[in-house]
Design an enzyme around this catalytic site. Structure first.
Site: not given
Ligand SMILES: N[C@H]1[C@H](O)[C@@H](Sc2ccccc2)[C@@H]2OC[C@H]1O2
Length: 326
Positions: A33, A218
């Protein structure tokens, strides 16, 4: 200097991508992430009612695990999910590269989204460590721990539509992209891989938006969350589209033609093909868009919808983010 490569495997609808990580000799599948900076895992410290289907890390079975007495962590994500627990250190290996004495955050509590996402054994944050949530002392991400051992202080993401892709650490594999890599300077002060995104294009028509929010890259977000007026302008070009609160965003007849959408990565417009901008079916004839509104949160979030179409370089050495066609 070292290099490492690991597979990134998609879950249903490419909602997330999971990669195998070895912690003290135990392999868990983690969600890499770039939008957060905590490495946390499902652990044997969780209630067993919450670990069904998950692989849990058992510190008592690792000969190299060291407890970090008194340290705790607690994280909340943009989608309302969250987790918390305590901390230790262990050897963490990805694709053959081992970070020794890496902070590993053990979950003692996780929100329902994680309990039900049985493929996900935790997250490996790749944002900047100033947003790590360990208290009383913030801890480094795996990438920041190992960075000095790498051939180059960077990593790349090559995520694929309904297929396995790769994360590479320490090198840029020229076989994974075509043409030039277009870089934007990154403002890391907020902890994200953040860059300016002050224009866009819809169906080839370019618009500048000096008031558009900055964007972050992201990998942990499935979609492309753009400023509300930009999302509105896009779906104004999609026949039969509507913002359906019961579905949680813009839906349209699957038969509608989606225009291409260009996103600014700094001064470069990366054009996303309309044919790849449907995220999922809501029912046999209604589709849910890959482009959705960020509800004017003040940040645009460029997630896997972008990474599936562009090879991405996260360059910490030069504090820049780059994309290339593939
Ligand atoms: N950076 C992202 C993060 O990785 C996920 S955490 C997550 C939650 C449930 C299931 C899987 C992952 C969450 O969605 C957007 C933002 O927060």
């Amino acid at each position: 200097g070292e290099t490492a490569e690991v597979t990134a495997s998609p879950e249903a609808n490419d909602a997330e991508y999971l990669s195998p990580v070895s912690i003290g000799g135990q392999t868990l599948n983690l969600d890499f992430d770039t939008g957060s900076a905590d490495l946390w895992v499902f652990s044997t410290e969780l209630p067993t009612s919450e670990t069904s289907g998950h692989t849990t890390f058992d510190p008592s079975k690792s000969s190299t695990f060291k407890k970090y007495d008194g340290a705790t962590w607690k994280i909340s994500y943009g989608d309302g999910s969250g987790a918390s627990g305590d901390v230790g250190f262990d050897n963490v290996a990805i694709g053959g590269a081992t970070a020794t004495s890496q902070a590993v955050e053990l979950a003692t509590s996780v929100s329902s989204q994680f309990v039900s996402d049985q493929a996900n054994d935790g997250l490996l944050g790749l944002a900047f460590s100033n947003i790590n949530t360990v208290s009383p002392t913030k801890q480094k991400t795996w990438f920041e721990t190992i960075k000095s051992q790498l051939e180059n202080p960077l990593f790349t993401a090559d995520l694929e539509k309904d297929a396995s892709g790769t994360y590479d650490f320490g090198n840029i594999d020229s076989s994974k992209y075509t043409g030039d890599i277009h870089y934007a300077p990154v403002d890391k002060s907020g902890g994200f891989w953040e860059f300016n995104s002050k224009s866009y294009s819809i169906g080839g028509t370019k618009s500048s938006c000096t008031t558009c929010s900055p964007a972050i890259a992201d990998t942990g977000t499935s979609l492309l969350l753009v400023d509300d007026d930009v999302a509105k302008a896009y779906y104004a070009q999609v026949d039969g589209s509507k913002n359906d609160s019961t579905q949680g965003g813009y839906v349209y007849p699957c038969s509608s033609n989606l225009p291409d959408f260009g996103i600014a990565i700094g001064d470069y417009i990366a054009v996303l093909k309309g044919s790849d901008l449907t995220y999922a079916n809501v029912d046999s004839s209604t589709c849910f868009g890959g482009i959705q509104s960020n509800a004017n949160s003040g940040m645009q979030i460029f997630g896997d919808v972008m990474f599936k179409q562009y090879f991405a370089v996260f360059d910490a050495g030069n504090t820049q983010f780059g994309v290339a066609s593939k």
